[in-house]
Scaffold this motif. Structure first.
Motif, PDB file in Angstrom:
ATOM      1  N   VAL A 109      -3.783   1.466   3.111  1.00  0.00           N
ATOM      2  CA  VAL A 109      -3.809   2.928   3.184  1.00  0.00           C
ATOM      3  C   VAL A 109      -3.207   3.460   1.883  1.00  0.00           C
ATOM      4  O   VAL A 109      -2.071   3.136   1.537  1.00  0.00           O
ATOM      5  N   GLU A 110      -3.978   4.256   1.174  1.00  0.00           N
ATOM      6  CA  GLU A 110      -3.517   4.829  -0.091  1.00  0.00           C
ATOM      7  C   GLU A 110      -3.612   6.353  -0.030  1.00  0.00           C
ATOM      8  O   GLU A 110      -4.394   6.896   0.760  1.00  0.00           O
ATOM      9  N   HIS A 111      -2.825   7.011  -0.855  1.00  0.00           N
ATOM     10  CA  HIS A 111      -2.789   8.473  -0.855  1.00  0.00           C
ATOM     11  C   HIS A 111      -2.979   8.970  -2.284  1.00  0.00           C
ATOM     12  O   HIS A 111      -2.171   8.670  -3.167  1.00  0.00           O
ATOM     13  N   ALA A 112      -4.028   9.733  -2.508  1.00  0.00           N
ATOM     14  CA  ALA A 112      -4.305  10.265  -3.847  1.00  0.00           C
ATOM     15  C   ALA A 112      -5.315  11.390  -3.735  1.00  0.00           C
ATOM     16  O   ALA A 112      -6.100  11.442  -2.781  1.00  0.00           O
ATOM     17  N   ASP A 142      -3.201   9.627  -9.123  1.00  0.00           N
ATOM     18  CA  ASP A 142      -3.145  11.087  -9.218  1.00  0.00           C
ATOM     19  C   ASP A 142      -3.122  11.566 -10.670  1.00  0.00           C
ATOM     20  O   ASP A 142      -3.696  12.613 -10.990  1.00  0.00           O
ATOM     21  N   ARG A 159      -5.792  13.211  -0.469  1.00  0.00           N
ATOM     22  CA  ARG A 159      -6.483  12.556   0.642  1.00  0.00           C
ATOM     23  C   ARG A 159      -5.812  11.243   1.006  1.00  0.00           C
ATOM     24  O   ARG A 159      -5.080  10.661   0.218  1.00  0.00           O
ATOM     25  N   ASP A 160      -6.124  10.780   2.225  1.00  0.00           N
ATOM     26  CA  ASP A 160      -5.744   9.444   2.666  1.00  0.00           C
ATOM     27  C   ASP A 160      -6.973   8.552   2.546  1.00  0.00           C
ATOM     28  O   ASP A 160      -8.073   8.930   2.960  1.00  0.00           O
ATOM     29  N   TRP A 161      -6.776   7.371   1.981  1.00  0.00           N
ATOM     30  CA  TRP A 161      -7.872   6.429   1.770  1.00  0.00           C
ATOM     31  C   TRP A 161      -7.568   5.130   2.499  1.00  0.00           C
ATOM     32  O   TRP A 161      -6.440   4.628   2.444  1.00  0.00           O
ATOM     33  N   ARG A 162      -8.544   4.577   3.163  1.00  0.00           N
ATOM     34  CA  ARG A 162      -8.435   3.254   3.779  1.00  0.00           C
ATOM     35  C   ARG A 162      -9.379   2.333   3.016  1.00  0.00           C
ATOM     36  O   ARG A 162     -10.604   2.464   3.104  1.00  0.00           O
ATOM     37  N   ASP A 198       0.805  -1.215   0.000  1.00  0.00           N
ATOM     38  CA  ASP A 198       0.000   0.000   0.000  1.00  0.00           C
ATOM     39  C   ASP A 198       0.842   1.271   0.000  1.00  0.00           C
ATOM     40  O   ASP A 198       2.082   1.226  -0.039  1.00  0.00           O
ATOM     41  N   GLY A 199       0.159   2.409   0.055  1.00  0.00           N
ATOM     42  CA  GLY A 199       0.834   3.690  -0.039  1.00  0.00           C
ATOM     43  C   GLY A 199       1.717   4.025   1.133  1.00  0.00           C
ATOM     44  O   GLY A 199       2.569   4.930   1.043  1.00  0.00           O
ATOM     45  N   ASP A 200       1.551   3.331   2.248  1.00  0.00           N
ATOM     46  CA  ASP A 200       2.418   3.527   3.413  1.00  0.00           C
ATOM     47  C   ASP A 200       3.577   2.547   3.458  1.00  0.00           C
ATOM     48  O   ASP A 200       4.360   2.536   4.410  1.00  0.00           O
TER      49      ASP A 200
END
Length: 400
Positions: free
Chosen positions: A215-218, A239, A221-224, A189-191
């Motif tokens: 956990v992703e970031h785009a 993005d 925002r942070d997405w779970r 994931d993004g973390d």
């Protein structure tokens, strides 16, 4: 009765022609077509037929290259060869040549299925075509070892690692023993966390590593999200697509927007920022898990409404009555939106329609359906979101 032709196992010297949709090139011999993998246009190769059902075509692998293309390179992966892994189609071509091949495929599909001449440039998302894949579905052989499937086969190819996958995501997984016949979903994931789930038919998923929530970031925002659910596989894709979709949609404050096949609301979030609190964004998605994740992630945006259900059903339901969207965004599955959805969208007369597509043939069919309903293709951008494979991501803009 004429006996069925079967060239399986036969080796034939052929001159390779144009690339075709699906990760192979076209060659001809004795009035039959050979779809040849591991070849490049203009090459002379020895092609071994690996599948022949007796029709006008058969499938083959280039097992010897007699006259190589200037674009040919050595594959970085030892199993990206004839008889090996079926995941990568173009490891034997330079990155620039891969993008050129994909552009040719999109152009050919638009011309053949939509009657449209369109110049296509495929844009790279990163400098390297390696180390980008964040989500991998492995198969498990009868000995409990995880690997990747062969081309058009259930055969499991053992691997020690995968060079297109994010470094470090697979080695520990590949060292373990798994249930024979199962599949193993690996998500980086993004973390930087790795989530691993064993999936078996008629059994509950078994979480083997991580939390199962990625956990992703785009889109700022942070997405779970569900680690086994949908998210863009290339780290730069989310993005990039958000940027192009919002630019093409060209929405203003107070506008009404539909985000169809919207997932967790990735595009919906960016569109909501554009339309502001006086506008509205309706996200339609069939996955319960995605809708729940989206509602949690976008709780601060009251102008966003999630509707769970199949797009075909929702568009014909009372839930969408009275809405006349200024813009519609579609991100359908690989098969495309289809005529019924295209017609339902066009009946609402949106000013702009933005179509995100991961299959050139499905996109071309949808382009033809939009044209039949009075909407022309106004812009198209294509991205190499899946380097080394034949897959490609396109974003199309339609206007009336």
């Amino acid at each position: 009765m004429t006996p069925k032709t079967d060239w399986t196992g036969r080796r034939i010297e052929v001159e390779v022609g144009a690339v075709a949709h699906g990760g192979h090139c076209v060659a001809r011999h004795d009035n039959r077509v050979l779809f040849v993998r591991h070849a490049l246009p203009g090459e002379v190769v020895v092609a071994e037929v690996i599948e022949d059902k007796g029709g006008s075509f058969c499938r083959a692998d280039a097992v010897e290259v007699l006259r190589p293309s200037a674009d040919r390179v050595d594959p970085p992966c030892p199993v990206a060869v004839p008889g090996g892994c079926g995941g990568c189609d173009f490891q034997h071509a330079t990155p620039a040549a891969q993008r050129s091949l994909k552009a040719s495929v999109v152009q050919e599909q638009l011309k053949r299925l939509a009657g449209l001449e369109w110049d296509v440039e495929v844009e790279a998302l990163a400098e390297s075509p390696l180390g980008w894949r964040t989500r991998v579905r492995l198969a498990v052989d009868r000995d409990g070892r995880a690997g990747l499937r062969g081309q058009r086969s259930h055969r499991v190819i053992p691997i020690d690692d995968c060079p297109i996958t994010v470094p470090g995501a697979l080695p520990k997984v590949l060292e373990q023993q798994w249930t024979p016949g199962a599949e193993v979903q690996v998500t980086h994931d993004g973390d930087g966390s790795v989530h691993v789930t064993e999936l078996q038919r008629d059994a509950e998923p078994r979480l083997a590593m991580g939390t199962g929530t990625a956990v992703e970031h785009a889109a700022g925002r942070d997405w779970r999200v569900d680690a086994n659910g949908f998210w863009q596989v290339h780290p730069a894709a989310a993005d990039t697509l958000v940027s192009v979709v919002t630019e093409f949609a060209d929405t203003v404050a107070g506008a009404t927007v539909w985000d169809l096949y919207g997932g967790v609301g990735l595009f919906g979030a960016a569109l909501a920022e554009r339309v502001g609190p006086t506008g509205s964004v309706t996200v339609v998605e069939t996955s319960t898990e995605a809708v729940e994740s989206g509602r949690r992630a976008l709780a601060d945006l009251p102008q966003v409404k999630f509707v769970r259900g199949k797009v075909e059903r929702v568009l014909g339901s009372s839930e969408m009555d009275g809405q006349w969207p200024d813009a519609v965004v579609l991100d359908p599955p690989r098969k495309g939106a289809g005529r019924a959805v295209v017609e339902a969208v066009c009946d609402k007369s949106p000013r702009r329609v933005v179509h995100v597509a991961c299959d050139p043939a499905a996109l071309a069919r949808d382009v033809a359906d939009f044209a039949a309903n009075g909407y022309r293709l106004a812009a198209l951008r294509a991205f190499d979101a899946f380097p080394m494979t034949h897959h490609i991501e396109c974003v199309a803009l339609f206007t009336d």
